[in-house]
Design a protein around this motif. Structure first.
Motif, PDB file in Angstrom:
ATOM      1  N   GLY A 134       0.819  -1.208   0.000  1.00 61.49           N
ATOM      2  CA  GLY A 134       0.000   0.000   0.000  1.00 61.49           C
ATOM      3  C   GLY A 134       0.853   1.259   0.000  1.00 61.49           C
ATOM      4  N   GLN A 145       0.546   5.823   7.070  1.00 58.72           N
ATOM      5  CA  GLN A 145      -0.301   5.317   5.988  1.00 58.72           C
ATOM      6  C   GLN A 145      -0.633   6.445   5.022  1.00 58.72           C
ATOM      7  OE1 GLN A 145      -3.692   3.341   7.637  1.00 58.72           O
ATOM      8  NE2 GLN A 145      -2.462   1.828   8.701  1.00 58.72           N
ATOM      9  N   ASP A 146      -0.951   6.054   3.777  1.00 59.61           N
ATOM     10  CA  ASP A 146      -1.317   7.018   2.731  1.00 59.61           C
ATOM     11  C   ASP A 146      -0.256   8.103   2.583  1.00 59.61           C
ATOM     12  OD1 ASP A 146      -3.694   5.599   2.312  1.00 59.61           O
ATOM     13  OD2 ASP A 146      -4.695   6.736   3.911  1.00 59.61           O
TER      14      ASP A 146
END
Length: 158
Positions: free
Chosen positions: A124, A140-141
């Motif tokens: 991811g 994250q992201d």
């Protein structure tokens, strides 16, 4: 060159302190002079062929770790919670991809782009990744991992 290049090891060492003593820990910064367009061909060859492509150092399943895999500080699972201790970062791969292409290592650059894409696909959009498993780690992201799209575009895969 005078301060950081070490002919015996074929590496650039970080300099520390007022005396600019070599910090002999093999990290991704040892390879970063590859981004310089005017790097001497013999030095480039040594950096790429002796170190970047060495599986015991940087050419892990998901290269290029921030600390060489054979260094005591290498922490691919992020157990220490200390940053830049062995995780693979897309932003450093992006810089070195372009350096490899500049110096005639297009096939190595393409392989690096492909492995980086596979890593991001598995882990991811994360801050950094385990260089052995592609597990996403840190934030994250994280937007700089989207640089993988630039690598894909450069490879004609977008």
């Amino acid at each position: 060159m005078r301060t950081c290049w070490d002919e015996d090891s074929g590496l650039f060492w970080d300099a520390w302190g007022a005396d600019e003593k070599p910090l002999r820990v093999l990290t991704i910064t040892s390879l970063f002079p590859l981004i310089l367009e005017d790097m001497h061909a013999d030095i480039t060859r040594r950096l790429v062929e002796d170190h970047l492509l060495e599986p015991a150092e940087f050419w892990t399943r998901y290269p290029l770790p921030s600390v060489a895999a054979d260094e005591p500080a290498f922490d691919p699972a992020f157990r220490s919670q200390a940053l830049w201790r062995g995780g693979t970062w897309v932003n450093t791969n992006w810089y070195l991809y372009w350096g490899l292409r500049t110096h005639g290592y297009a096939e190595v650059a393409s392989e690096l782009a492909g492995r980086t894409f596979e890593m991001v696909s598995r882990g991811g959009l994360r801050e950094f990744y385990n260089p052995l498993t592609a597990e996403g780690q840190g934030a994250q992201d994280f937007s700089w991992s989207a640089l993988v799209l630039d690598l894909l575009a450069a490879e004609g895969k977008l």
